[in-house]
Design a protein around this motif. Sequence first.
Motif, PDB file in Angstrom:
ATOM      1  N   THR A 170     -12.322  -0.077 -14.296  1.00 50.95           N
ATOM      2  CA  THR A 170     -11.978  -0.830 -15.527  1.00 50.95           C
ATOM      3  C   THR A 170     -10.496  -1.544 -15.224  1.00 50.95           C
ATOM      4  N   LYS A 221     -32.173   4.529 -29.071  1.00 50.37           N
ATOM      5  CA  LYS A 221     -30.701   4.295 -29.938  1.00 50.37           C
ATOM      6  C   LYS A 221     -30.702   3.689 -31.239  1.00 50.37           C
ATOM      7  N   TYR A 232     -26.021  -6.634 -14.244  1.00 52.70           N
ATOM      8  CA  TYR A 232     -25.348  -5.700 -15.098  1.00 52.70           C
ATOM      9  C   TYR A 232     -25.760  -5.483 -16.424  1.00 52.70           C
ATOM     10  N   GLY A 287     -13.563  -5.269 -22.500  1.00 55.24           N
ATOM     11  CA  GLY A 287     -13.948  -4.272 -21.421  1.00 55.24           C
ATOM     12  C   GLY A 287     -15.160  -4.907 -20.494  1.00 55.24           C
ATOM     13  N   HIS A 288     -16.465  -5.173 -21.241  1.00 51.83           N
ATOM     14  CA  HIS A 288     -17.279  -5.782 -20.718  1.00 51.83           C
ATOM     15  C   HIS A 288     -17.073  -6.991 -20.226  1.00 51.83           C
ATOM     16  N   ARG A 296     -22.035  -1.777 -12.504  1.00 53.17           N
ATOM     17  CA  ARG A 296     -21.951  -0.944 -13.408  1.00 53.17           C
ATOM     18  C   ARG A 296     -19.963  -0.795 -13.493  1.00 53.17           C
ATOM     19  N   GLY A 297     -19.624  -0.381 -14.654  1.00 52.32           N
ATOM     20  CA  GLY A 297     -18.397  -0.262 -14.787  1.00 52.32           C
ATOM     21  C   GLY A 297     -17.716   1.195 -15.144  1.00 52.32           C
ATOM     22  N   ARG A 305     -14.729   3.756 -16.391  1.00 49.88           N
ATOM     23  CA  ARG A 305     -13.566   3.966 -17.282  1.00 49.88           C
ATOM     24  C   ARG A 305     -12.940   5.341 -16.911  1.00 49.88           C
ATOM     25  N   LEU A 349     -11.673   1.512 -23.992  1.00 49.70           N
ATOM     26  CA  LEU A 349     -12.384   0.551 -24.788  1.00 49.70           C
ATOM     27  C   LEU A 349     -13.840   0.985 -24.857  1.00 49.70           C
ATOM     28  N   TYR A 399      -8.341  -1.737 -20.862  1.00 56.35           N
ATOM     29  CA  TYR A 399      -9.212  -1.655 -21.530  1.00 56.35           C
ATOM     30  C   TYR A 399     -10.139  -0.191 -21.256  1.00 56.35           C
ATOM     31  N   SER A 446     -26.081  -1.668 -23.045  1.00 58.75           N
ATOM     32  CA  SER A 446     -26.325  -1.659 -24.381  1.00 58.75           C
ATOM     33  C   SER A 446     -25.646  -2.948 -24.920  1.00 58.75           C
ATOM     34  N   PHE A 447     -24.524  -3.051 -24.818  1.00 56.55           N
ATOM     35  CA  PHE A 447     -23.497  -4.459 -25.285  1.00 56.55           C
ATOM     36  C   PHE A 447     -23.447  -4.557 -26.651  1.00 56.55           C
ATOM     37  N   GLU A 450     -22.673   7.942 -14.268  1.00 49.06           N
ATOM     38  CA  GLU A 450     -22.893   6.803 -13.318  1.00 49.06           C
ATOM     39  C   GLU A 450     -23.289   7.173 -12.214  1.00 49.06           C
TER      40      GLU A 450
END
Length: 171
Positions: free
Chosen positions: A127, A49, A14, A24-25, A95-96, A98, A134, A131, A17-18, A106
């Motif tokens: 998601t 970044k 997974y 949400g993560h 991957r998530g 939203r 988020l 969240y 950047s976290f 994605e």
Amino acid sequence: MTTEQQSTYRIAVYPGSFDPVTMGHMDIITRASKQFDLLIVAVLNNLSKNPLFTVEERKDLLSRVTSHLPNVQIDSFRDLLANYVRTKNANVIVRGIRSVTDFEYELQLASTNHKLNPDAETIFMMTNPKYSYLSSSLVKEIAHFNGDTTDLVSPEVDLALREKFKGNAGR
Ligand code: ADP
């Protein structure tokens, strides 16, 4: 481990950047950890970044908030994701999603990774509606202006945000 065991041992990566890890993560990590034998949460060391937290800080926070999940490992990478996944013998990229906006980006990412590493399958997790709004950016903006982030991140992350912004008015 025998070859047969290896082929049935499911390793997922997974990546993200976290900066920092949000609820949400966490929701995606918790759900994904139930689907695979090993889930590697990999912090992208992206030089282009301008992160708030260093890679080490982000890894440390991730380790602390996932310490109750025994099959979750924390790592970082600066290679192409498709190559990194191969070095970890992983067959899945998690991957998530939203929103429709996430989906478009994605899809492009998944198609690129498929081209570069056809052995790795991208799996999307929707998601938790709680969240869906988020993001790490939103959390940083709220913390910057001294807003309440307690429902958006784990207590460890909330504290780290307070530390980062303690020079700001009201903190
Ligand atoms: P990136 O910079 O790669 O987008 P992020 O740390 O922002 O990294 O996110 C990593 C992954 O987690 C992405 O797939 C993103 O869509 C997903 N994600 C982020 N926030 C949420 C959320 N609130 N719900 C579900 N998925 C999320």
